[in-house]
Scaffold this active site. Structure first.
Site, short mmCIF file in Angstrom:
data_model
loop_
_atom_site.label_atom_id
_atom_site.label_comp_id
_atom_site.label_asym_id
_atom_site.label_seq_id
_atom_site.Cartn_x
_atom_site.Cartn_y
_atom_site.Cartn_z
CB SER A 119 -11.16 50.59 -11.14
OG SER A 119 -11.61 50.53 -9.79
CB THR B 172 34.17 50.34 -28.40
OG1 THR B 172 35.26 50.52 -29.28
CG2 THR B 172 34.63 49.66 -27.13
CG HIS B 173 32.77 53.50 -31.42
ND1 HIS B 173 32.25 54.75 -31.16
CD2 HIS B 173 33.87 53.37 -30.64
CE1 HIS B 173 33.02 55.36 -30.26
NE2 HIS B 173 34.01 54.54 -29.92
CE LYS C 247 14.89 36.10 -42.98
NZ LYS C 247 14.09 37.21 -43.31
CG ASN D 271 12.78 35.78 -39.57
OD1 ASN D 271 13.87 35.93 -40.13
ND2 ASN D 271 11.64 35.80 -40.23
CD GLU E 285 13.04 40.54 -35.29
OE1 GLU E 285 12.65 41.38 -36.11
OE2 GLU E 285 13.07 39.32 -35.54
CD GLN F 114 -11.04 53.81 -10.77
OE1 GLN F 114 -11.54 53.87 -9.66
NE2 GLN F 114 -11.76 53.84 -11.86
CE LYS G 273 -6.56 50.91 -8.90
NZ LYS G 273 -6.00 52.13 -8.25
#
Ligand code: ARG
Length: 469
Positions: A31, A163-164, A291, A293, A298, A330, A333
């Site tokens: 590890s 809302t919605h 564009k 973006n 994202e 182990q 981590k």
């Protein structure tokens, strides 16, 4: 067991196992390639342990000072990248112990008295979590400050709330910016709560059943600034609840950031056009020249899944594990480091984006009064005239329907007579309260989305973030 020429055997348990490990097994079991991140915590824990061993007479003063000298020099080598990590040492604990014995000889061989890698790793990961929580808390505060700055400078502009995802009531933009601050504050509270269970010392639990030597566990804990010690050696080395909790807390932060990212991804579309992210935090398209973006947003949204994945990995790793230590653990981590690194990077990026984004109040204003967002304001006007809310709701609903029939975009486009046909209690004052710009000045309730409440909220945040983190 010391070898004849006093050089330590390759591994501390080699006297028992005998044959050298298969190369594949060495690769598989190690590890060190990821737990080297615990070096600082491991050394701090070892110094605490050695200090305690000296205080109970299990180490001489010379032993202790040699151990400290050795460990500090190893830490310096690790920090300056001079330390040679050899995965055949398995993990950071054995790598450091072997280096210590090489460096200081006999005193180094005494460090592991009344200790096992089981309580050692349980301590190290707790110390790592404690530090991670403190760093995360500061990062969250930094992000909150960027929202507060934006709310202070640009927050007075009116905008619709949703809302919605349908237009709901008019609010000031700062109200939304401070909504993110509230979520982030709960994230900090959760981390502070988690830290209560993290900051407990398991050191001295040993391999599983404790030690017959007269160690003083409270002493090493105090050295580490841990206010409590664990009370059952079995549980001490098998407990990873605090890691699952931290992974959950990280998942919540990621979820909050993904909601914010999604909201702003919508707001920077041509359809909404509520804000503009500085060019430096957008990307272009390889084909479409126009564009801009919001890839950073994202990615923040997209990385959330990976963080949730680590929570599930940890819960599943712990599921059905018999007491007490098993090598399964182990893997903890990898999960927590990944979840932490991801959220840490997202918090940094989020703060940079907020600092580099401007509201477009003119664009918002262009269509602000579309969608009848002031309908609730009108219903409450009627309530103030003594009309039951349900009746007021009905009256305003039918006025909105009238507007739509007449192709009016706003309630205020209706003349007084047609309003009075629905309720004679309506008078010319109605025109003074309709429209988003007026609505944001008239909110009365605590925590509402109006201008006066923005001032109150900002005052609270300025106080909160200067007095504490
Ligand atoms: N590298 C191990 C881990 O991270 C340390 C503990 C190993 N203990 C043992 N008994 N093999 O879990």
């Amino acid at each position: 067991m010391p070898s004849k020429n006093n050089t330590p055997p390759k591994k501390s348990w080699q006297a028992r196992i005998g044959a050298a490990q298969d190369a594949l097994a060495v690769q598989f079991v190690e590890s060190l390639s990821f737990d080297h991140r615990l070096a600082k915590h491991d050394i701090l824990g070892s110094i605490a342990h050695a200090t305690m061993l000296h205080s109970v007479g299990l180490l001489t003063a010379t032993d202790l000072s040699e151990i400290k000298r050795g460990l500090n020099s190893i830490l310096a080598d690790i920090q300056t990248k001079k330390f040679h990590f050899d995965i055949s040492q398995e993990d950071i604990h054995m790598a450091i112990e072997a280096a210590l014995i090489k460096l200081v000889g006999e005193p180094g061989r005494k460090l592991h008295t009344a200790r096992s890698r089981n309580d050692q790793v349980a301590l190290d990961i707790r110390l790592w979590c404690r530090e991670a929580i403190s760093l995360l808390t500061n990062k969250i505060s930094d992000l909150q400050r960027t929202f507060i700055k934006m709310a202070t400078e640009q927050g007075h502009h009116p905008m619709p709330s949703f809302t919605h995802l349908q237009r709901a009531q008019p609010i000031v933009a700062g109200h939304e910016m401070l909504a993110w601050c509230e979520m982030l504050q709960r994230d900090k509270d959760r981390l502070a709560d988690c830290s209560k269970r993290v900051n407990i010392s398991p050191l001295g639990a040993g391999a599983v059943g404790g030690s017959t030597l007269p160690i003083d566990r409270a002493k090493s804990a105090a050295f580490l600034n841990m206010p409590e010690i664990t009370h059952n050696s079995l549980d001490s080395i098998s407990d990873r609840d605090f890691l699952c909790e931290l992974a959950f807390d990280l998942s919540m932060i990621a979820m909050h950031l993904s909601r914010w990212a999604e909201q702003w991804i919508l707001y920077v579309t041509t359809e909404f056009g509520f804000m503009r992210i500085a060019d430096a935090f957008t990307t272009g398209s390889s084909m479409m020249p126009q564009k801009r973006n919001p890839d950073m947003l994202e990615l923040i949204r997209g990385k959330t899944g990976g963080v949730y994945g680590q929570l599930l990995a940890l819960l599943t790793m712990m599921k059905a594990q018999p007491l007490a230590y098993n090598r399964d653990m182990q893997e903890d981590k990898r999960s927590i480091f990944f979840a932490y690194d991801t959220v840490d990077a997202c918090l940094t990026m989020a703060a940079a984006i907020v600092l580099n984004t401007t509201l477009l109040p003119d664009r918002i204003a262009d269509r602000l009064d579309e969608g009848f967002a002031d309908a609730t304001v009108m219903a409450e006007y009627l309530v103030r005239k003594g009309i039951p809310f349900r009746t007021a709701h009905h009256i305003v609903g039918s006025l909105v329907a009238d507007c739509e029939k007449k192709s009016f975009a706003h309630l205020g486009d209706l003349d007084l007579t047609s309003m009075q046909e629905k309720s004679p209690l309506i008078d010319e004052n109605i025109y003074r309260i309709l429209g988003a710009n007026k609505a944001i000045q008239n909110y009365k309730s605590h925590g509402a989305g109006g201008l006066p409440q923005l001032k109150t909220q900002l005052k609270r945040w300025h106080k909160l973030l200067t007095s504490t983190t």
